[in-house]
Structure formats: structure tokens, C-alpha cells
Design an enzyme around this catalytic site. Structure first.
Site, PDB file in Angstrom:
ATOM      1  N   ASP A  29      88.298  51.481  15.529  1.00 49.11           N
ATOM      2  CA  ASP A  29      87.983  50.343  16.400  1.00 49.11           C
ATOM      3  C   ASP A  29      88.988  49.220  16.140  1.00 49.11           C
ATOM      4  O   ASP A  29      89.211  48.831  15.003  1.00 49.11           O
ATOM      5  CB  ASP A  29      86.556  49.842  16.141  1.00 49.11           C
ATOM      6  CG  ASP A  29      86.146  48.758  17.131  1.00 49.11           C
ATOM      7  OD1 ASP A  29      85.445  49.077  18.110  1.00 49.11           O
ATOM      8  OD2 ASP A  29      86.533  47.587  16.934  1.00 49.11           O
ATOM      9  N   ASP A  69      88.728  49.893  23.285  1.00 48.84           N
ATOM     10  CA  ASP A  69      89.385  49.674  21.978  1.00 48.84           C
ATOM     11  C   ASP A  69      88.809  50.549  20.872  1.00 48.84           C
ATOM     12  O   ASP A  69      88.901  50.211  19.702  1.00 48.84           O
ATOM     13  CB  ASP A  69      89.300  48.190  21.574  1.00 48.84           C
ATOM     14  CG  ASP A  69      87.981  47.832  20.921  1.00 48.84           C
ATOM     15  OD1 ASP A  69      86.941  48.398  21.318  1.00 48.84           O
ATOM     16  OD2 ASP A  69      87.999  46.986  20.003  1.00 48.84           O
ATOM     17  N   GLU A  70      88.254  51.697  21.246  1.00 47.26           N
ATOM     18  CA  GLU A  70      87.489  52.444  20.258  1.00 47.26           C
ATOM     19  C   GLU A  70      87.552  53.944  20.534  1.00 47.26           C
ATOM     20  O   GLU A  70      87.261  54.375  21.640  1.00 47.26           O
ATOM     21  CB  GLU A  70      86.052  51.941  20.408  1.00 47.26           C
ATOM     22  CG  GLU A  70      85.144  52.230  19.298  1.00 47.26           C
ATOM     23  CD  GLU A  70      83.802  51.546  19.588  1.00 47.26           C
ATOM     24  OE1 GLU A  70      83.750  50.396  20.057  1.00 47.26           O
ATOM     25  OE2 GLU A  70      82.797  52.203  19.361  1.00 47.26           O
TER      26      GLU A  70
END
Ligand code: DCP
Ligand code: CA
Ligand code: CA
Length: 348
Positions: free
Chosen positions: A7, A105-106
Site C-alpha cells: 500500500d 494504490d494497493e
């Protein structure tokens, strides 16, 4: 089995700092302006300097300003963050491990039967490459399921790398609030509180039947998480060879506009399928919610097809399973398991 959850740290704000180094060290938020949100400017994220003042994602910009007088406001630039996200995905592909995008974002990565030591080494390599090639910090959690890895990652933030093996996971989660379980929002947390549960370790003191009665399938899920038996894995979201389209929706899209958008995407996808003379067996539908988390549902058809009606029906069925009360920001349609329509050979 081990899994890794990567993340990015304060993602939108880190992207802005990267192209505007003068922001470093100053408190700032990335947000949407009042014009784009019907009168409410909302904080999407902030750097850690601003977080010291209590500034949080989802808060109104006005509230954030009142918490920190010298707060700087930066207008959100989705396309820029998206382009960086794509570059990170490309970089992660180099590692050739099964991977699922959980959000802009992960990413969850399946590590198979790698040892903890090897997994930590792999994590260190990934962190270094993201730092060197993209210029951004991230945190990596490693554990025996996707959900546990996410919880380890949350704890290791920022700029962290941590692993918790299966035999230590129960101990690791037992004193945490139930809301620390990914997927447990305020509503589910309130349901649990209603039966006297606030900590994860307290969940197993109740019978699974009671939990199911109160919360349906979420009850089974939290029970398994709490007893250290979660087995969430990685659903590969990036189909290697596929054709698809996605589109961003205006704020507060309702079911009708989602269906209309899907119909358009189905049309565009079929056009591309026909242009390339292909047929498909796999269909997937994707939703990105307002908070940038993503979900994908896929299904395999019985036979290869290039039928627009089939794609329309299947993709709407899939998307219906992804629409909750969470506001939707983006939808997508994709076909995979392609073959050329002439049918002599299955190409992929
Ligand atoms: N986001 C958003 N609205 C929210 C939550 C998040 O627009 N309510 C966007 C902005 C974030 C990005 O999604 O930068 C990723 O969200 P995260 O929850 O991962 O939070 P951050 O990356 O900002 O911070 P952290 O370092 O805590 O992961
Ligand atoms: Ca993040
Ligand atoms: Ca995230």
C-alpha cells in the site's frame, strides 16, 4: 501460503510532493474543490504533517482548514495518480507473481510457499524498486492471507515492511478494534458492538450462529478472521490478454446511469472484439468506489462468443453484485480467454 499487501503511503499527497518538492515538510491536503462536489470540498488525503493536526480523508476541506491554519490546498488530479499507479503495476509485473489490484494504490500479491525470510527479501526488493524508479514510499505487510497482510501493512505504516506468520496472527489481531478488519465499516462495527464486541479477540466468544444471525455472511467472515482461519487469496485482476473499457462517472451516479454507462462500455468492447476478429469466454466487471477501492467480479461462459447481448447480460449481472451503498466513481467491462473467431486455434 504467504501473501503480500503493498500500500502506497499518503498516495495522492506523495504524488504531489514528488512533482512539487516545495510542498515537503508543509501541511497540505489533496482534495476536490467545492465546484466538483456540489458545494462541499472534500479531503481525499493529506501528508503526514497535516495528519499531526488531526486532518483526515473524507473530512470537509473547511474542517481541515479550521484544524490547521497554514494548511495548503492542492486540487486533485486523478489522471496523474492513475498514471503513477499504472507505472507501479508495470514494475510489479516484473516479479511475475499472481497479483490483484485492490485500489488505485494497493496490490495483493500471492507468494506461494515462500519462506518468511524469502518473502521479506522480496518485499525489500519491491520497496527499493518503487522508491528508486517511481520515487515514492510504500508499506508492505506479509502474512498467511490477503486480509491479514492488509492488517499487518496498516500497522507497519509508514515506509514499513513487516511479516506476521500464521501462528502469531491471532495474538497480533486480538486487541485491535473490529473496525481494523478490512471490509468492516461503521455499520458492521455497530452491529458487533450491539452484541458486546469491540475487540477482534472478543468475536470468538460468541457462537458463529449468532454472528450469522446478526450480520449474515459478514458474520462468518469476521468469525474466521478472529480465529486465525481467514484464507482470503489473490484473485488475479489483470487478465493477461484481454479487451476492455472503463469510464469515470459523475459524482453520485445512480443505478440507471451505471447501467447506461455499462451499456456503452459493452458496445465499445464488442466493437474492439469484432475489429480484432476475436471471441471470448471470460467476462469481468470492475467498480471503483468513491474512496478509490476497487472490486472485480469475473465469470467464465460455457462457450466462446462475440455476442453483445451475452456480454451485456453477464457484465450487468456481475456489476449488480458489486453495487452497494458505497458511491461509485468508475465502472469497467473486460473480456478475456480470447480466441480468434475463425476458431482454428485458441490463441491464449
Ligand atoms: N482516497 C479518497 N477518499 C478517501 C480515501 C482515499 O479519495 N476517503 C484516495 C486518496 C488516497 C488514496 O485514495 O491517497 C489511497 O487511500 P489510502 O486509504 O490508502 O490512504 P493514503 O494512501 O492517502 O494514506 P496511507 O499512508 O494511510 O495509506
Ligand atoms: Ca495508501
Ligand atoms: Ca490504500
Amino acid at each position: 501460503m504467504l501473501f503480500m499487501l503493498i500500500d502506497m503511503d499518503y498516495f495522492f499527497a506523495a504524488c504531489e510532493e514528488h512533482r512539487r518538492p516545495e510542498l515537503k515538510g508543509k501541511p497540505f491536503v489533496v482534495g476536490t474543490s467545492p465546484e466538483s462536489q456540489k458545494g462541499f470540498g472534500v479531503v481525499q488525503t493529506s501528508n503526514y504533517v497535516a495528519r499531526e493536526f488531526g486532518v483526515r480523508s473524507g473530512m470537509s476541506v473547511a474542517k481541515a482548514m479550521s484544524l490547521c491554519k497554514e494548511l495548503i490546498y492542492v486540487e486533485s488530479d486523478d489522471e496523474y495518480y492513475e498514471s503513477i499507479s499504472k507505472r507501479i503495476i508495470e514494475l510489479l509485473r516484473d516479479f511475475s507473481l499472481p497479483m490483484e489490484a485492490m485500489s488505485i494504490d494497493e496490490w495483493a500479491v500471492a507468494l506461494g510457499d515462500m519462506s518468511i525470510e524469502a518473502a521479506l527479501k522480496e518485499g525489500q526488493k519491491i520497496k527499493e524498486r518503487i522508491k528508486e524508479e517511481i520515487g515514492l514510499p510504500c508499506t508492505i505487510g506479509i502474512s498467511s492471507s490477503k486480509i491479514y497482510s492488509k492488517m499487518v501493512c496498516d500497522e507497519a505504516k509508514p515506509d514499513g515492511l513487516e511479516a506476521v506468520p500464521l501462528d502469531e496472527i491471532k495474538e497480533f489481531i486480538k486487541d485491535k478494534e473490529v473496525s481494523k478488519i478490512p471490509g468492516i465499516g461503521p455499520k458492521a462495527a455497530a452491529q458487533l458492538e450491539g452484541i458486546g464486541i469491540t475487540k477482534i479477540g472478543e468475536i470468538t466468544s460468541k457462537s458463529p450462529m449468532l454472528l450469522i444471525e446478526k450480520m449474515g455472511s459478514l458474520g462468518t467472515f469476521v468469525y474466521n478472521v478472529a480465529r486465525g482461519a481467514d484464507e482470503s487469496g489473490v484473485q488475479e485482476s489483470e487478465q493477461v490478454l484481454s479487451i476492455g473499457r472503463e469510464t469515470t462517472l459523475t459524482h453520485g451516479a445512480d443505478k440507471e446511469s451505471i447501467d447506461a454507462a455499462m451499456e456503452k462500455l459493452v458496445g465499445l468492447t464488442i466493437l474492439e472484439v469484432e475489429k480484432r476478429g476475436m471471441m471470448f469466454k471470460g467476462v469481468s466487471a470492475k467498480v471503483r468506489y468513491q474512496d478509490f477501492s476497487e472490486k472485480i467480479k469475473s465469470a467464465k461462459l460455457k462457450n466462446y462468443t462475440a455476442s453483445k447481448e451475452m456480454l451485456s447480460r453477464k457484465s450487468k449481472e456481475l456489476i449488480a453484485g458489486l453495487i452497494t451503498e458505497k458511491p461509485v466513481r468508475k465502472v469497467g467491462v473486460r473480456v478475456y480467454s480470447l480466441t480468434n473467431a475463425a476458431g482454428q486455434k485458441g490463441l491464449f
